[in-house]
Write an enzyme that holds these catalytic residues in place. Structure first.
Site, PDB file in Angstrom:
ATOM      1  N   LEU A 104       0.842  -1.185   0.000  1.00 37.19           N
ATOM      2  CA  LEU A 104       0.000   0.000   0.000  1.00 37.19           C
ATOM      3  C   LEU A 104       0.879   1.237   0.000  1.00 37.19           C
ATOM      4  CD1 LEU A 104      -2.790  -0.817   2.652  1.00 37.19           C
ATOM      5  CD2 LEU A 104      -3.006  -0.854   0.162  1.00 37.19           C
ATOM      6  N   ASP A 105       0.373   2.337  -0.579  1.00 32.36           N
ATOM      7  CA  ASP A 105       1.090   3.601  -0.574  1.00 32.36           C
ATOM      8  C   ASP A 105       1.194   4.137   0.851  1.00 32.36           C
ATOM      9  OD1 ASP A 105       1.070   3.373  -3.329  1.00 32.36           O
ATOM     10  OD2 ASP A 105      -0.715   4.629  -3.560  1.00 32.36           O
ATOM     11  N   ILE A 106       2.099   5.069   1.063  1.00 27.65           N
ATOM     12  CA  ILE A 106       2.336   5.620   2.391  1.00 27.65           C
ATOM     13  C   ILE A 106       1.092   6.287   2.980  1.00 27.65           C
ATOM     14  CG2 ILE A 106       3.209   7.830   1.504  1.00 27.65           C
ATOM     15  CD1 ILE A 106       5.221   7.796   3.854  1.00 27.65           C
ATOM     16  N   HIS A 187       0.183   2.812  -7.709  1.00 23.77           N
ATOM     17  CA  HIS A 187      -0.852   3.847  -7.493  1.00 23.77           C
ATOM     18  C   HIS A 187      -2.101   3.575  -8.324  1.00 23.77           C
ATOM     19  CE1 HIS A 187       1.823   6.107  -5.028  1.00 23.77           C
ATOM     20  NE2 HIS A 187       2.495   6.706  -5.980  1.00 23.77           N
TER      21      HIS A 187
END
Length: 232
Positions: A104-106, A187
């Site tokens: 997962l993205d930050i 993303h």
């Protein structure tokens, strides 16, 4: 870790030290296997052998499966020089053995699966296996019926040649949807919404391959998966 394996590799992984340090420990007679000192670096060992370094038993933890409720601000990596990683949230031995099944993205929150079973991870993350990942998405603008149709047919992401695989879209409220996708491109959810002229405000993963985030896990908390969840 696959067994049988070399003694120096076993020591390196279980003691979480560089392989060169493990070799040095073996050569200096600091390692015993089943009560006997050995200096054989490539000695073949299994999880049934009793292996000690400096008098302490190194115990192989076996195959492990965890779910974590990822908070915002953590990166899905084993190490990072700039940001805290999700592995800093785990109070577990031998973290170097573990990997993330679906990053997962930050700034994205929610379900992260962590294991040392590479085959299992591939089964649930490979697009070819058609396992859905489910996201709760807050949007900057209401999603039109046309945009829903495009997402469900596949959209052209910036810099990509092929369309995304068909998604499933549930419109929950004017600014909120639940999105189900089988891919895991960089993303991807944000880029998919951008492709239909919208913008993601917040993103939260609820499920992967039928494994749902435990609602009792607060952000930053984790637990072992149940046998039923592993089997999914």
């Amino acid at each position: 870790m696959k067994f049988p394996c070399r003694l120096d590799k076993f020591i390196s992984n279980l003691a979480e030290i560089p392989r060169t340090h493990a070799k040095a420990a073996i050569k200096k007679k600091r390692v015993t296997v089943n009560g006997e000192v050995t200096r054989q670096l490539d000695l073949s060992v299994t999880e049934q052998d009793e292996i000690m370094l400096d008098g302490e038993i190194l115990t192989y933890q076996g195959i492990r499966y965890f779910m974590l409720n990822k908070p915002e601000g953590y990166v899905c990596a084993n190490s990072d020089e700039l940001h805290a990683t999700v592995f800093e949230l785990l109070d577990e031995p031998n973290l170097s053995e573990l990997h993330i099944a679906g990053r997962l993205d930050i700034d994205t929150t929610g379900l992260v699966l962590i294991s040392n079973d590479g085959q299992w991870s591939h089964q649930i993350t490979s697009p070819k296996k058609q396992k859905f990942k489910t996201y709760l998405v807050e949007l900057a603008e209401p999603l039109s019926e046309q945009a829903v149709s495009e997402l469900e047919q596949g959209v052209q992401l910036h810099g990509e040649r092929d369309l995304t695989l068909p998604a499933k879209v549930e419109v929950l409220a004017p600014y909120q949807i639940r999105l189900h996708i089988v891919e895991g491109k960089y993303h991807q959810v944000k880029r998919m919404l951008a492709a239909v002229g919208n913008k993601v405000v917040t993103l939260h993963r609820e499920a992967i391959a039928g494994i749902e985030l435990d609602p009792e896990l607060a952000p930053g908390e984790y637990r072992l998966l149940s046998e039923e969840e592993i089997a999914l």
